[in-house]
Motif scaffolding. Sequence first.
Motif, short mmCIF file in Angstrom:
data_model
loop_
_atom_site.label_atom_id
_atom_site.label_comp_id
_atom_site.label_asym_id
_atom_site.label_seq_id
_atom_site.Cartn_x
_atom_site.Cartn_y
_atom_site.Cartn_z
N GLY A 153 51.28 27.88 48.57
CA GLY A 153 52.45 27.52 49.37
C GLY A 153 53.65 28.35 48.99
O GLY A 153 53.55 29.40 48.37
N GLY A 154 54.84 27.85 49.34
CA GLY A 154 56.06 28.59 49.07
C GLY A 154 56.45 29.48 50.24
O GLY A 154 55.88 29.39 51.33
N GLY A 155 57.44 30.34 50.00
CA GLY A 155 57.99 31.14 51.07
C GLY A 155 57.45 32.55 51.13
O GLY A 155 56.68 33.00 50.29
N ALA A 156 57.89 33.27 52.17
CA ALA A 156 57.48 34.65 52.37
C ALA A 156 58.21 35.57 51.40
O ALA A 156 59.39 35.38 51.11
N VAL A 157 57.49 36.58 50.90
CA VAL A 157 58.08 37.54 49.97
C VAL A 157 57.70 38.96 50.40
O VAL A 157 56.64 39.18 50.99
N TYR A 158 58.59 39.90 50.09
CA TYR A 158 58.34 41.31 50.38
C TYR A 158 57.85 41.99 49.12
O TYR A 158 58.42 41.80 48.04
N HIS A 159 56.77 42.77 49.23
CA HIS A 159 56.22 43.53 48.12
C HIS A 159 56.31 45.02 48.43
O HIS A 159 56.16 45.43 49.58
N ASP A 160 56.54 45.82 47.39
CA ASP A 160 56.38 47.26 47.50
C ASP A 160 56.01 47.79 46.12
O ASP A 160 55.75 47.01 45.19
N TYR A 161 55.99 49.11 45.97
CA TYR A 161 55.54 49.71 44.71
C TYR A 161 56.50 49.44 43.55
O TYR A 161 56.13 49.66 42.40
N GLY A 162 57.70 48.97 43.85
CA GLY A 162 58.65 48.63 42.80
C GLY A 162 58.55 47.19 42.34
O GLY A 162 59.40 46.72 41.58
N ASN A 163 57.52 46.51 42.80
CA ASN A 163 57.35 45.09 42.49
C ASN A 163 56.01 44.88 41.78
O ASN A 163 54.98 45.37 42.23
N LEU A 164 56.04 44.16 40.68
CA LEU A 164 54.82 43.83 39.93
C LEU A 164 54.45 42.38 40.17
O LEU A 164 55.29 41.49 40.07
N ASN A 165 53.18 42.14 40.50
CA ASN A 165 52.68 40.79 40.73
C ASN A 165 51.74 40.38 39.60
O ASN A 165 50.90 41.17 39.18
N PHE A 166 51.91 39.17 39.12
CA PHE A 166 51.04 38.66 38.06
C PHE A 166 50.39 37.36 38.53
O PHE A 166 50.96 36.63 39.36
N SER A 167 49.21 37.09 38.01
CA SER A 167 48.50 35.86 38.38
C SER A 167 47.71 35.35 37.18
O SER A 167 46.94 36.09 36.57
N PHE A 168 47.94 34.07 36.85
CA PHE A 168 47.15 33.39 35.83
C PHE A 168 46.16 32.48 36.55
O PHE A 168 46.57 31.61 37.33
N ILE A 169 44.86 32.67 36.31
CA ILE A 169 43.82 31.87 36.95
C ILE A 169 43.09 31.10 35.86
O ILE A 169 42.70 31.68 34.84
N MET A 170 42.87 29.79 36.08
CA MET A 170 42.29 28.99 35.00
C MET A 170 41.77 27.65 35.51
O MET A 170 42.04 27.27 36.66
N PRO A 171 41.03 26.92 34.67
CA PRO A 171 40.64 25.56 35.04
C PRO A 171 41.88 24.69 35.22
O PRO A 171 42.89 24.87 34.53
N ASP A 172 41.82 23.76 36.16
CA ASP A 172 42.92 22.84 36.42
C ASP A 172 42.82 21.64 35.49
O ASP A 172 41.86 20.87 35.56
N ASP A 173 43.81 21.49 34.62
CA ASP A 173 43.78 20.37 33.67
C ASP A 173 44.38 19.09 34.25
O ASP A 173 44.48 18.08 33.56
N GLY A 174 44.77 19.12 35.51
CA GLY A 174 45.32 17.94 36.16
C GLY A 174 46.78 17.69 35.88
O GLY A 174 47.37 16.77 36.44
N GLU A 175 47.41 18.53 35.05
CA GLU A 175 48.81 18.32 34.69
C GLU A 175 49.69 19.54 34.96
O GLU A 175 50.91 19.44 34.91
N SER A 176 49.09 20.67 35.22
CA SER A 176 49.85 21.92 35.27
C SER A 176 50.37 22.29 36.66
O SER A 176 51.27 23.12 36.78
N PHE A 177 49.82 21.70 37.73
CA PHE A 177 50.25 22.07 39.07
C PHE A 177 51.72 21.71 39.25
O PHE A 177 52.15 20.61 38.95
N ARG A 178 52.50 22.66 39.74
CA ARG A 178 53.96 22.60 39.91
C ARG A 178 54.73 22.74 38.61
O ARG A 178 55.97 22.67 38.61
N ASP A 179 54.05 22.96 37.47
CA ASP A 179 54.73 23.18 36.20
C ASP A 179 54.99 24.69 36.05
O ASP A 179 54.30 25.39 35.31
N PHE A 180 56.00 25.18 36.75
CA PHE A 180 56.26 26.62 36.76
C PHE A 180 56.75 27.12 35.41
O PHE A 180 56.55 28.29 35.07
#
Length: 334
Positions: free
Chosen positions: A71-98
């Motif tokens: 979810g969330g809003g639209a974002v613009y990406h280009d070569y000056g932008n770095l994207n990171f992603s943490f993928i893991m098991p859901d412990d039931g407590e971390s969703f929305r804990d930014f």
Amino acid sequence: MIFVPNENNDPRVNLAIETFLLKDLKVDEPILLFYINEPSIIIGRNQNTIEEINQEYVDEHDIRVVRRLSGGGAVYHDYGNLNFSFIMPDDGESFRDFAKFTKPVIDALHDLGVEGAELKGRNDLVINDQKFSGNAMYATDGRLFAHGTIMLDSDINEVVRALKVKKEKIESKGIKSVRSRVTNIKPFLPADKQDLTTKELRQEILLHIFGATSTDEIPTYELTESDWEKINQYTKEMYANWDWNYGKSPAFNLERRHRFPIGSIEVRLNVANGVIQDVKIFGDFFGLGEIKDVEDALIGTKYQKAEIEKVVSTIDIQKYFGNIEKSEFVELLS
């Protein structure tokens, strides 16, 4: 934690890799993925694409438009932008804990000399109240990912031109107000870091997160040929598919929109003979589950507040939208 190397710049492929790591690479430890996209607009899961982008400008400049899972809003990406992603098991407590997922990034930026970087509000990283990173999450089948952007040296003029920013999201109209609240981190880097490239930034953050002095020390997973078969399938069926990225939106005769602390929710209704015939819900909220469940539950309901209340009472509203009350959702609908 394990790291998945990735040098792709096609946003359709990069989101497919992320989806594969979430749904198919079932490991117990967290996975870290970075990606750098060519000029593109990445649309939130529940957004109306047509109303979020400057389509004429996008077409003229060959900017990719791709819908992500989160979810969330639209974002613009280009070569000056770095994207990171943490993928893991859901412990039931971390969703929305930014805070949990952005802290390693903030700490790494502090080490680089970007001392003012901090999490503010729902899901933004800012410097002096200027946003340089937006973050989002998605959870399914006991797993989740938390991903975000880091604007090192993005073309902010392109951000403004490619995206249509809703009036409710800015303090005043016009380009000036949009530009004033977005920044790159480059101006805040020390003098000896001013020539840092996006790939070098990726390397610095990678080493910090793993507490390593060399990439040789980092546990790594290389995508296999069979992995790529599945990734290519996700690319074709989802991220390179017009129906996924834009979708077919029927005409509606009633519109309701409100911005809550959890994000904006917009509801469009077709009402005929006093009965809800069709429903479409848009927004930049972060929810669990498929929003279509809520839409389907409302179809066939008499367009009367009491009848809407009966249906909404059967729905776990906070699961789908976050921390709002059922009564607030009923008011929005009616």
